[in-house]
Write a protein that holds these residues in place. Structure first.
Motif, PDB file in Angstrom:
ATOM      1  N   ILE A   6       0.021   7.132  18.068  1.00 29.70           N
ATOM      2  CA  ILE A   6       0.846   6.655  17.095  1.00 29.70           C
ATOM      3  C   ILE A   6       2.190   7.476  17.398  1.00 29.70           C
ATOM      4  N   ILE A  10      -1.514   2.065  13.688  1.00 24.50           N
ATOM      5  CA  ILE A  10      -3.183   1.615  14.204  1.00 24.50           C
ATOM      6  C   ILE A  10      -3.693   1.141  13.489  1.00 24.50           C
ATOM      7  N   ILE A  60       1.410  15.029  12.240  1.00 23.61           N
ATOM      8  CA  ILE A  60       2.134  13.566  11.907  1.00 23.61           C
ATOM      9  C   ILE A  60       2.553  13.342  10.748  1.00 23.61           C
ATOM     10  N   THR A  74      -0.841   3.952   9.655  1.00 27.21           N
ATOM     11  CA  THR A  74      -0.641   4.708  10.645  1.00 27.21           C
ATOM     12  C   THR A  74      -0.055   2.723  11.399  1.00 27.21           C
ATOM     13  N   LEU A  95      -5.102   9.702  17.584  1.00 28.12           N
ATOM     14  CA  LEU A  95      -4.508   9.965  16.759  1.00 28.12           C
ATOM     15  C   LEU A  95      -2.843  10.021  18.116  1.00 28.12           C
TER      16      LEU A  95
END
Length: 312
Positions: free
Chosen positions: A150, A28, A13, A26, A147
């Motif tokens: 994302i 999130i 990532i 992120t 994750l």
């Protein structure tokens, strides 16, 4: 799935977003990914209720005179706001530090605790608000799914609440479950201490009256002092001093305040006393230490001045 596999996900990532040595905030809510190719000097900061996971490397934090160390394949579950000295102690060019910080969702935890009822936390655990445990398959799997959101905004909108409830469930049912649940149980001692801490954070510049503070959260002075120290490893007065000095440092580093101005702003009547206590905590007098701190980044790649009130 092991910590090393989680680390590979984190690396991919970060690589895809051209984040080398540093952190990635992120899309999130409350989720930060970190990578560092070297050890970093200790940094003072304020930890909020979070789940901190180390996929590779190791960190050590000091809470007052209590040391807490956690490394690859371990989690730090923070259930109380605490001023800490954080030190990344294991990282290298060939084996960088890789980690995840996820701010705990208290509403999701409250929902889980309510639904579980008598089938709540399985274990007692410690009353101290920072616990280290091995990373289990359930939490790892939940984090990997998180994750995976994302770069998927539609999926994030739909799936984020359920994954946070999933993480909350495994935390409540895991080894730190008692402390996690206590955060949202009204009228419990931890909840009352958290209320007192919120008051201290919002009124750090006002001289503390421990007896009045204890009364405001419905506790006797002796019980309040005992529970406060058990959960934070420091007295209410020590806690307030840490908050004041962290805020003074933020003002000097971020806002450019002179030491005397910052001292008065955070509640010190004596600038000389402020300078002594500042040097004792940060290792150098205000002017010298804050000059060094300008532009310096903590082990997670976040400026120390910005980190003082950030989660995790």
């Amino acid at each position: 799935m092991k910590g090393s596999e989680l680390g590979e996900r984190i690396s991919r990532i970060l690589d895809a977003r051209f984040v080398g040595n540093g952190h990635y905030q992120t899309p999130i809510p409350g989720l930060i990914l970190m990578r560092s190719y070297s050890q970093m000097p200790p940094q003072h900061m304020l930890y909020r209720p979070t789940l901190c996971v180390v996929a590779q490397g190791a960190k050590e934090i000091m809470v007052a005179d209590r040391a807490v160390r956690y490394g690859s394949g371990q989690t730090l579950v923070v259930t109380i706001e605490a001023p800490v000295l954080s030190h990344l102690i294991k990282a290298s060019a060939g084996s960088p530090y890789l980690g995840v910080i996820l701010e705990l969702d208290l509403s999701a935890i409250r929902e889980v605790v309510t639904q579980l009822g008598k089938d709540g936390p399985r274990t007692g655990g410690s009353a101290f608000g920072l616990e280290v445990h091995d990373l289990d398959a359930q939490i790892t799997g939940s984090l990997v799914r998180l994750l995976g959101l994302i770069g998927e905004p539609t999926a994030l909108d739909i799936l984020y609440p359920s994954i946070m409830r999933e993480i909350s469930y495994w935390l409540v049912r895991g080894p730190a479950g008692r402390n996690v649940a206590r955060m949202v149980i009204p009228d419990g001692q931890p909840h009352r201490i958290a209320q007192a801490i919120a008051h201290l954070r919002e009124n750090y510049e006002v001289a503390i009256n421990v007896k009045a503070l204890a009364k405001s959260v419905g506790m006797s002075s002796s019980s309040f002092h005992q529970h406060f120290k058990t959960m934070t490893s420091m007295s209410p007065l020590q806690y307030q001093k840490h908050l004041r000095l962290l805020e003074a440092r933020r003002r000097m580093v971020s806002d450019g305040d002179q030491a005397a101005v910052a001292a008065v702003a955070v509640g010190y009547e004596s600038v000389s006393q402020f300078s002594r206590e500042y040097a004792r905590m940060f290792g150098a007098p205000p002017r010298r230490e804050t000059r060094r701190a300008l532009g310096e980044r903590d082990p997670e790649g976040i400026k120390a001045s910005d980190r003082a009130h950030a989660p995790g």
